[in-house]
Design a protein around this motif. Structure first.
Motif, PDB file in Angstrom:
ATOM      1  N   ASP A 148       0.815  -1.212   0.000  1.00 30.63           N
ATOM      2  CA  ASP A 148       0.000   0.000   0.000  1.00 30.63           C
ATOM      3  C   ASP A 148       0.850   1.263   0.000  1.00 30.63           C
ATOM      4  N   GLU A 149       2.055   1.172   0.528  1.00 29.45           N
ATOM      5  CA  GLU A 149       2.913   2.352   0.636  1.00 29.45           C
ATOM      6  C   GLU A 149       3.739   2.597  -0.622  1.00 29.45           C
ATOM      7  N   ARG A 150       4.008   1.545  -1.375  1.00 26.04           N
ATOM      8  CA  ARG A 150       4.938   1.666  -2.496  1.00 26.04           C
ATOM      9  C   ARG A 150       4.500   2.647  -3.577  1.00 26.04           C
ATOM     10  N   PRO A 151       3.218   2.668  -4.000  1.00 27.99           N
ATOM     11  CA  PRO A 151       2.860   3.599  -5.085  1.00 27.99           C
ATOM     12  C   PRO A 151       3.167   5.052  -4.759  1.00 27.99           C
ATOM     13  N   GLY A 152       2.877   5.488  -3.531  1.00 23.98           N
ATOM     14  CA  GLY A 152       3.160   6.869  -3.165  1.00 23.98           C
ATOM     15  C   GLY A 152       4.650   7.162  -3.146  1.00 23.98           C
ATOM     16  N   TYR A 153       5.417   6.205  -2.656  1.00 28.16           N
ATOM     17  CA  TYR A 153       6.857   6.383  -2.622  1.00 28.16           C
ATOM     18  C   TYR A 153       7.435   6.437  -4.030  1.00 28.16           C
ATOM     19  N   VAL A 154       7.011   5.524  -4.893  1.00 29.96           N
ATOM     20  CA  VAL A 154       7.512   5.481  -6.270  1.00 29.96           C
ATOM     21  C   VAL A 154       7.141   6.754  -7.020  1.00 29.96           C
ATOM     22  N   ALA A 155       5.941   7.272  -6.774  1.00 30.72           N
ATOM     23  CA  ALA A 155       5.531   8.531  -7.414  1.00 30.72           C
ATOM     24  C   ALA A 155       6.423   9.679  -6.953  1.00 30.72           C
ATOM     25  N   GLY A 156       6.768   9.681  -5.660  1.00 32.79           N
ATOM     26  CA  GLY A 156       7.665  10.716  -5.165  1.00 32.79           C
ATOM     27  C   GLY A 156       9.039  10.634  -5.800  1.00 32.79           C
ATOM     28  N   LEU A 157       9.555   9.416  -5.951  1.00 31.30           N
ATOM     29  CA  LEU A 157      10.837   9.245  -6.630  1.00 31.30           C
ATOM     30  C   LEU A 157      10.768   9.775  -8.063  1.00 31.30           C
ATOM     31  N   ALA A 158       9.660   9.485  -8.754  1.00 29.23           N
ATOM     32  CA  ALA A 158       9.512   9.955 -10.135  1.00 29.23           C
ATOM     33  C   ALA A 158       9.532  11.473 -10.197  1.00 29.23           C
ATOM     34  N   SER A 159       8.956  12.120  -9.188  1.00 24.78           N
ATOM     35  CA  SER A 159       8.852  13.583  -9.195  1.00 24.78           C
ATOM     36  C   SER A 159      10.199  14.270  -9.039  1.00 24.78           C
ATOM     37  N   VAL A 160      11.196  13.553  -8.497  1.00 24.84           N
ATOM     38  CA  VAL A 160      12.506  14.189  -8.270  1.00 24.84           C
ATOM     39  C   VAL A 160      13.599  13.636  -9.175  1.00 24.84           C
ATOM     40  N   THR A 161      13.263  12.713 -10.053  1.00 19.68           N
ATOM     41  CA  THR A 161      14.262  12.115 -10.943  1.00 19.68           C
ATOM     42  C   THR A 161      14.137  12.702 -12.340  1.00 19.68           C
ATOM     43  N   GLU A 162      15.243  13.193 -12.857  1.00 17.88           N
ATOM     44  CA  GLU A 162      15.238  13.746 -14.217  1.00 17.88           C
ATOM     45  C   GLU A 162      14.836  12.669 -15.218  1.00 17.88           C
ATOM     46  N   HIS A 163      14.157  13.080 -16.282  1.00 11.66           N
ATOM     47  CA  HIS A 163      13.867  12.149 -17.366  1.00 11.66           C
ATOM     48  C   HIS A 163      15.194  11.634 -17.941  1.00 11.66           C
ATOM     49  N   ASN A 164      15.254  10.348 -18.175  1.00 13.46           N
ATOM     50  CA  ASN A 164      16.463   9.630 -18.570  1.00 13.46           C
ATOM     51  C   ASN A 164      17.450   9.487 -17.416  1.00 13.46           C
ATOM     52  N   GLY A 165      17.048   9.908 -16.217  1.00 17.32           N
ATOM     53  CA  GLY A 165      17.887   9.705 -15.043  1.00 17.32           C
ATOM     54  C   GLY A 165      17.855   8.255 -14.593  1.00 17.32           C
ATOM     55  N   THR A 166      18.704   7.931 -13.633  1.00 18.67           N
ATOM     56  CA  THR A 166      18.867   6.556 -13.175  1.00 18.67           C
ATOM     57  C   THR A 166      18.556   6.446 -11.695  1.00 18.67           C
ATOM     58  N   LEU A 167      17.766   5.438 -11.360  1.00 18.90           N
ATOM     59  CA  LEU A 167      17.489   5.078  -9.972  1.00 18.90           C
ATOM     60  C   LEU A 167      18.113   3.721  -9.702  1.00 18.90           C
ATOM     61  N   TYR A 168      18.876   3.641  -8.625  1.00 18.98           N
ATOM     62  CA  TYR A 168      19.415   2.365  -8.170  1.00 18.98           C
ATOM     63  C   TYR A 168      18.675   1.949  -6.900  1.00 18.98           C
ATOM     64  N   VAL A 169      18.211   0.708  -6.879  1.00 20.59           N
ATOM     65  CA  VAL A 169      17.534   0.166  -5.697  1.00 20.59           C
ATOM     66  C   VAL A 169      18.279  -1.091  -5.247  1.00 20.59           C
ATOM     67  N   LEU A 170      18.811  -1.062  -4.033  1.00 18.13           N
ATOM     68  CA  LEU A 170      19.420  -2.235  -3.408  1.00 18.13           C
ATOM     69  C   LEU A 170      18.488  -2.677  -2.291  1.00 18.13           C
ATOM     70  N   CYS A 171      17.906  -3.864  -2.421  1.00 15.05           N
ATOM     71  CA  CYS A 171      16.905  -4.310  -1.459  1.00 15.05           C
ATOM     72  C   CYS A 171      17.082  -5.794  -1.149  1.00 15.05           C
ATOM     73  N   PHE A 172      16.571  -6.201   0.001  1.00 15.09           N
ATOM     74  CA  PHE A 172      16.616  -7.607   0.361  1.00 15.09           C
ATOM     75  C   PHE A 172      15.862  -8.441  -0.666  1.00 15.09           C
ATOM     76  N   SER A 173      16.445  -9.582  -1.012  1.00 11.83           N
ATOM     77  CA  SER A 173      15.871 -10.487  -1.999  1.00 11.83           C
ATOM     78  C   SER A 173      15.176 -11.656  -1.317  1.00 11.83           C
ATOM     79  N   ASP A 174      14.181 -12.198  -1.998  1.00  8.31           N
ATOM     80  CA  ASP A 174      13.485 -13.403  -1.510  1.00  8.31           C
ATOM     81  C   ASP A 174      14.132 -14.673  -2.034  1.00  8.31           C
ATOM     82  N   ASP A 175      15.286 -14.538  -2.688  1.00  7.66           N
ATOM     83  CA  ASP A 175      15.925 -15.675  -3.345  1.00  7.66           C
ATOM     84  C   ASP A 175      17.195 -16.067  -2.608  1.00  7.66           C
ATOM     85  N   GLY A 176      17.149 -17.172  -1.881  1.00  5.39           N
ATOM     86  CA  GLY A 176      18.347 -17.659  -1.204  1.00  5.39           C
ATOM     87  C   GLY A 176      18.119 -17.857   0.278  1.00  5.39           C
ATOM     88  N   PRO A 177      19.053 -18.538   0.930  1.00  9.62           N
ATOM     89  CA  PRO A 177      18.945 -18.767   2.371  1.00  9.62           C
ATOM     90  C   PRO A 177      19.316 -17.525   3.179  1.00  9.62           C
TER      91      PRO A 177
END
Length: 219
Positions: free
Chosen positions: A139-168
């Protein structure tokens, strides 16, 4: 906030609602830094961020969303880039500013809510999210992603490092590849260029916990 623990309920939030992580943990983000380093505060940049920086992956004005005590922002700023690190945790920001002063690094740290990034009134060519996205529920992600879009230049780059569900030995709030692609899609202004397996180092994972490193372009 009656359902929250005393620690969280006693913490001032102003106009900000506690996030899902704060409600689950029973601690505000700021309180996480009161009794020593937070679990994610390893006292150095994440190796994944150092690698990308050494490869020239950061350019232009840089935003570090959820910067904590500033290690990633400080590392990028040490390369001569203009960097703004933002967080809601004033204690972490105070530590980050002290580090910057001690190291003689020019970098800006400011208090800002991740759900109100548009209030910064600025745009950035490169944006970093290191360990923040995975703390938000669906429920929180859409608002956060929209905020990121509002501050990122077009053709700009976003890097996301997050915990993965793949692996022990996964970290808390693990995220699936499909969740990343669903959150960042052409319909809301993003194109996922790559999602690669990586590691997030924590105070409880000496060799790091399974992670995704996503490279996402603003369209």
């Amino acid at each position: 906030m009656s359902e929250l623990s005393g620690t969280l309920a006693d913490d001032p939030f102003g106009d900000r609602h506690p996030t899902s992580h704060e409600r689950l943990a029973g601690l505000s983000w700021d309180a996480s830094y009161h009794d020593g380093p937070a679990p994610w505060d390893i006292g150095r940049p994440q190796p994944a961020i150092e690698r990308v920086a050494s490869d020239g992956g950061f350019a232009g004005a840089v935003l570090d969303a959820g910067c904590g005590t500033g290690e990633n922002a400080l590392h990028v700023a040490s390369l001569g880039l203009s960097v703004l690190g933002v967080d809601v945790a004033e204690t972490a920001l105070a530590i980050a500013r002290e580090k910057a002063q001690d190291r003689g690094i020019e970098v800006e740290f400011a208090a800002a809510d991740a759900f109100g990034l548009e209030r910064l009134g600025r745009r950035f060519e490169t944006v970093l999210d290191c360990g923040l996205f995975h703390t938000f529920d669906g429920d929180e992600r859409p608002g956060y992603v929209a905020g990121l879009a509002s501050v990122t230049e077009h053709n700009g780059t976003l890097y996301v490092l997050c915990f993965s569900d793949d692996g022990p030995d996964t970290g808390p709030h693990p995220v699936g590849r499909d969740e990343l692609r669903a959150a960042f899609n052409p319909g809301n202004g993003w194109n996922v260029a790559a999602i690669e397996p990586d590691r997030i180092h924590t105070r409880f994972h000496d060799d790091g916990a399974p992670a995704w490193f996503a490279t996402i372009k603003r369209i």
